[in-house]
Design a protein around this motif. Structure first.
Motif, PDB file in Angstrom:
ATOM      1  N   GLU A   1     -11.611   4.708   9.567  1.00 43.62           N
ATOM      2  CA  GLU A   1     -12.212   6.035   9.423  1.00 43.62           C
ATOM      3  C   GLU A   1     -11.865   6.657   8.080  1.00 43.62           C
ATOM      4  OE1 GLU A   1     -10.855   8.236  12.745  1.00 43.62           O
ATOM      5  OE2 GLU A   1     -12.001   7.089  14.213  1.00 43.62           O
ATOM      6  N   ASP A   2     -10.633   6.427   7.612  1.00 42.71           N
ATOM      7  CA  ASP A   2     -10.189   7.020   6.353  1.00 42.71           C
ATOM      8  C   ASP A   2      -9.275   6.037   5.635  1.00 42.71           C
ATOM      9  OD1 ASP A   2      -9.467   8.539   4.228  1.00 42.71           O
ATOM     10  OD2 ASP A   2      -8.302  10.019   5.364  1.00 42.71           O
ATOM     11  N   PRO A   3      -9.823   5.162   4.790  1.00 42.33           N
ATOM     12  CA  PRO A   3      -9.004   4.145   4.114  1.00 42.33           C
ATOM     13  C   PRO A   3      -7.979   4.727   3.146  1.00 42.33           C
ATOM     14  CG  PRO A   3     -11.238   4.167   3.249  1.00 42.33           C
ATOM     15  CD  PRO A   3     -11.241   5.050   4.450  1.00 42.33           C
ATOM     16  N   GLU A   4      -8.088   6.018   2.859  1.00 37.34           N
ATOM     17  CA  GLU A   4      -7.124   6.641   1.952  1.00 37.34           C
ATOM     18  C   GLU A   4      -6.041   7.400   2.710  1.00 37.34           C
ATOM     19  OE1 GLU A   4      -9.058   8.937  -1.007  1.00 37.34           O
ATOM     20  OE2 GLU A   4     -10.423   7.333  -1.619  1.00 37.34           O
ATOM     21  N   ALA A   5      -6.009   7.259   4.044  1.00 37.75           N
ATOM     22  CA  ALA A   5      -4.966   7.931   4.824  1.00 37.75           C
ATOM     23  C   ALA A   5      -3.606   7.306   4.527  1.00 37.75           C
ATOM     24  CB  ALA A   5      -5.293   7.823   6.315  1.00 37.75           C
ATOM     25  N   PRO A   6      -2.516   8.032   4.767  1.00 41.76           N
ATOM     26  CA  PRO A   6      -1.164   7.488   4.509  1.00 41.76           C
ATOM     27  C   PRO A   6      -0.960   6.154   5.208  1.00 41.76           C
ATOM     28  CG  PRO A   6      -1.048   9.826   5.006  1.00 41.76           C
ATOM     29  CD  PRO A   6      -2.464   9.416   5.267  1.00 41.76           C
ATOM     30  N   GLY A   7      -0.479   5.166   4.444  1.00 40.28           N
ATOM     31  CA  GLY A   7      -0.193   3.857   4.999  1.00 40.28           C
ATOM     32  C   GLY A   7      -1.386   2.931   5.072  1.00 40.28           C
ATOM     33  N   CYS A   8      -2.589   3.401   4.715  1.00 41.20           N
ATOM     34  CA  CYS A   8      -3.791   2.575   4.737  1.00 41.20           C
ATOM     35  C   CYS A   8      -3.970   1.873   3.395  1.00 41.20           C
ATOM     36  CB  CYS A   8      -5.011   3.431   5.078  1.00 41.20           C
ATOM     37  SG  CYS A   8      -4.960   4.029   6.792  1.00 41.20           S
ATOM     38  N   PRO A   9      -4.860   0.868   3.325  1.00 42.10           N
ATOM     39  CA  PRO A   9      -4.956   0.048   2.107  1.00 42.10           C
ATOM     40  C   PRO A   9      -5.167   0.839   0.828  1.00 42.10           C
ATOM     41  CG  PRO A   9      -6.186  -0.968   3.883  1.00 42.10           C
ATOM     42  CD  PRO A   9      -5.736   0.351   4.395  1.00 42.10           C
ATOM     43  N   TRP A  10      -5.876   1.979   0.902  1.00 46.04           N
ATOM     44  CA  TRP A  10      -6.147   2.733  -0.324  1.00 46.04           C
ATOM     45  C   TRP A  10      -5.466   4.106  -0.304  1.00 46.04           C
ATOM     46  CZ3 TRP A  10      -7.503  -0.218  -3.995  1.00 46.04           C
ATOM     47  CH2 TRP A  10      -8.195  -1.392  -3.703  1.00 46.04           C
ATOM     48  N   ASP A  11      -4.266   4.118   0.249  1.00 43.90           N
ATOM     49  CA  ASP A  11      -3.439   5.322   0.196  1.00 43.90           C
ATOM     50  C   ASP A  11      -3.167   5.652  -1.271  1.00 43.90           C
ATOM     51  OD1 ASP A  11      -1.594   7.303   0.353  1.00 43.90           O
ATOM     52  OD2 ASP A  11      -0.112   6.179   1.510  1.00 43.90           O
ATOM     53  N   ARG A  12      -3.735   6.759  -1.754  1.00 42.64           N
ATOM     54  CA  ARG A  12      -3.604   7.101  -3.173  1.00 42.64           C
ATOM     55  C   ARG A  12      -2.258   7.736  -3.499  1.00 42.64           C
ATOM     56  NH1 ARG A  12      -8.186   6.259  -5.883  1.00 42.64           N
ATOM     57  NH2 ARG A  12     -10.126   6.071  -4.690  1.00 42.64           N
ATOM     58  N   ASN A  13      -1.458   8.010  -2.479  1.00 45.88           N
ATOM     59  CA  ASN A  13      -0.141   8.608  -2.709  1.00 45.88           C
ATOM     60  C   ASN A  13       0.981   7.583  -2.628  1.00 45.88           C
ATOM     61  OD1 ASN A  13      -1.197  11.257  -2.905  1.00 45.88           O
ATOM     62  ND2 ASN A  13      -1.450  11.276  -0.667  1.00 45.88           N
ATOM     63  N   ALA A  14       0.623   6.305  -2.557  1.00 47.22           N
ATOM     64  CA  ALA A  14       1.643   5.265  -2.475  1.00 47.22           C
ATOM     65  C   ALA A  14       1.142   4.014  -3.171  1.00 47.22           C
ATOM     66  CB  ALA A  14       1.970   4.961  -1.001  1.00 47.22           C
ATOM     67  N   ILE A  15       2.055   3.175  -3.621  1.00 48.94           N
ATOM     68  CA  ILE A  15       1.703   1.895  -4.232  1.00 48.94           C
ATOM     69  C   ILE A  15       1.577   0.882  -3.119  1.00 48.94           C
ATOM     70  CG2 ILE A  15       2.443   0.074  -5.799  1.00 48.94           C
ATOM     71  CD1 ILE A  15       3.971   2.200  -7.355  1.00 48.94           C
ATOM     72  N   ASN A  16       0.406   0.342  -2.951  1.00 47.08           N
ATOM     73  CA  ASN A  16       0.144  -0.595  -1.859  1.00 47.08           C
ATOM     74  C   ASN A  16       0.399  -2.018  -2.340  1.00 47.08           C
ATOM     75  OD1 ASN A  16      -0.711  -1.888   0.410  1.00 47.08           O
ATOM     76  ND2 ASN A  16      -2.891  -1.638  -0.032  1.00 47.08           N
ATOM     77  N   THR A  17       1.502  -2.600  -1.898  1.00 48.39           N
ATOM     78  CA  THR A  17       1.839  -3.965  -2.297  1.00 48.39           C
ATOM     79  C   THR A  17       1.652  -4.935  -1.148  1.00 48.39           C
ATOM     80  OG1 THR A  17       4.160  -3.554  -1.726  1.00 48.39           O
ATOM     81  CG2 THR A  17       3.506  -3.167  -4.014  1.00 48.39           C
TER      82      THR A  17
END
Length: 327
Positions: A70-86
């Motif tokens: 529903e929201d790929p930019e939510a915290p912990g999701c693949p495109w969380d813009r507030n975190a580095i997704n490794t």
């Protein structure tokens, strides 16, 4: 009085202890085997480091994946813009949803510009029709009859009839829909195909036009200098025509090969799709066939020659046969 109140308190303590013992008796104790139960599912949200029941990560019940869909930019999701997704690619793969192409919007009706009904005037006069070379790779048996023909002035469509143009006739209830391949809102400027000789004639009549004769078609294609192809005598290239050598194996929008125009400026008379003409097959009185001229996208280069002739039953329709009109 003090003695009595003391005795009362003692009785209450004993009652509490007896109640606690009864509760303990109802539940399994450490020395007893607990009942077998299924794994407990704990809803986990991004940011939870540990489950309340232990040190291991709780089993995801699917709510996290649904959240990310529903929201790929939510915290912990693949495109969380507030975190580095490794982590691994995740539900969106390795493409940023914000860069994904939007669905193609299909118009309910092709625009007028896709009808492309321009006609070209061809002057009256003689021209050499046919081919009489005995080499079967140069001339087929059906065109080994080189003749001089005098043709009256006429007009012919600059391009093959488009799907957008044929759609107008269907909307007017003057034409029946073709077979497979009629997708006017997805391919407005592609030539209409899968039309029979009768359907082609009905369309032309709707516009107060008609199918061209063989002589008209061939003169419009090769002019008066006996050229082999509409553009001249040189072998076809993909800049000049859509034929087998291009590997596309499907019709292209009309007017895609401007360099392959005939001496009069008529387009797509070699390759792309073959075209119905008016004439019936000679010396065939029963179930006469009708002429088909030009080549198609699967024909080898020599088969898109302007003089090449073919025939088809009036009820035949094919993904490689279209038409144009004359008057």
């Amino acid at each position: 009085m003090r003695a009595r109140s003391g005795q009362h308190r003692a009785r209450m303590v004993v009652a509490v202890l007896l109640g606690a013992g009864a509760l303990l008796a109802c539940h399994p104790q450490p020395s007893e085997e607990p009942e077998a139960r299924g794994p407990s599912k704990v809803a986990w949200m991004p940011g939870d480091d540990k489950a309340e029941s232990g040190d291991e990560e709780p089993e995801d019940d699917g709510s996290h994946e649904m959240l990310c869909h529903e929201d790929p930019e939510a915290p912990g999701c693949p495109w969380d813009r507030n975190a580095i997704n490794t982590g691994p690619e995740g539900v969106w793969g390795n493409a940023d949803p914000s860069s994904m192409p939007l669905p193609v919007a299909r118009p309910e009706r092709c625009p007028e510009s896709a009808v492309m009904g321009e006609m070209i005037a061809v002057p009256a006069g003689e021209f050499v029709m046919g081919c009489d070379d005995l080499d079967s790779k140069v001339c087929g048996k059906r065109e080994r009859k080189r003749v001089v023909v005098n043709v009256a002035a006429f007009e012919i469509d600059r391009t093959e009839v488009t799907q957008a143009a044929y759609q107008r006739c269907v909307e007017a209830n003057a034409c029946s829909e073709p077979g497979v391949g009629f997708e006017p809102t997805a391919a407005c400027t592609n030539p209409v195909v899968n039309v029979s000789w009768k359907q082609a004639g009905q369309y032309c009549a709707w516009l107060d036009k008609r199918l061209p004769t063989e002589a008209e078609w061939e003169k419009a294609a090769r002019g008066t200098d006996e050229r082999v192809f509409p553009w001249g005598d040189e072998a076809p290239t993909c800049e000049l025509a859509n034929f087998e050598g291009c590997g596309l194996r499907e019709a292209q929008p009309v007017a895609s090969h401007l360099a392959g125009a005939s001496p009069y400026g008529v387009l797509d008379m070699a390759g792309n799709v073959r075209e119905w003409v008016f004439d019936r097959e000679e010396s065939r009185s029963r179930q006469p066939k009708r002429g088909i001229r030009g080549g198609m996208f699967t024909d080898p280069g020599m088969n898109v020659r302007a003089a090449r002739r073919q025939w088809g039953d009036v009820s035949v329709s094919d993904i490689g046969i279209g038409f144009r009109c004359a008057r």
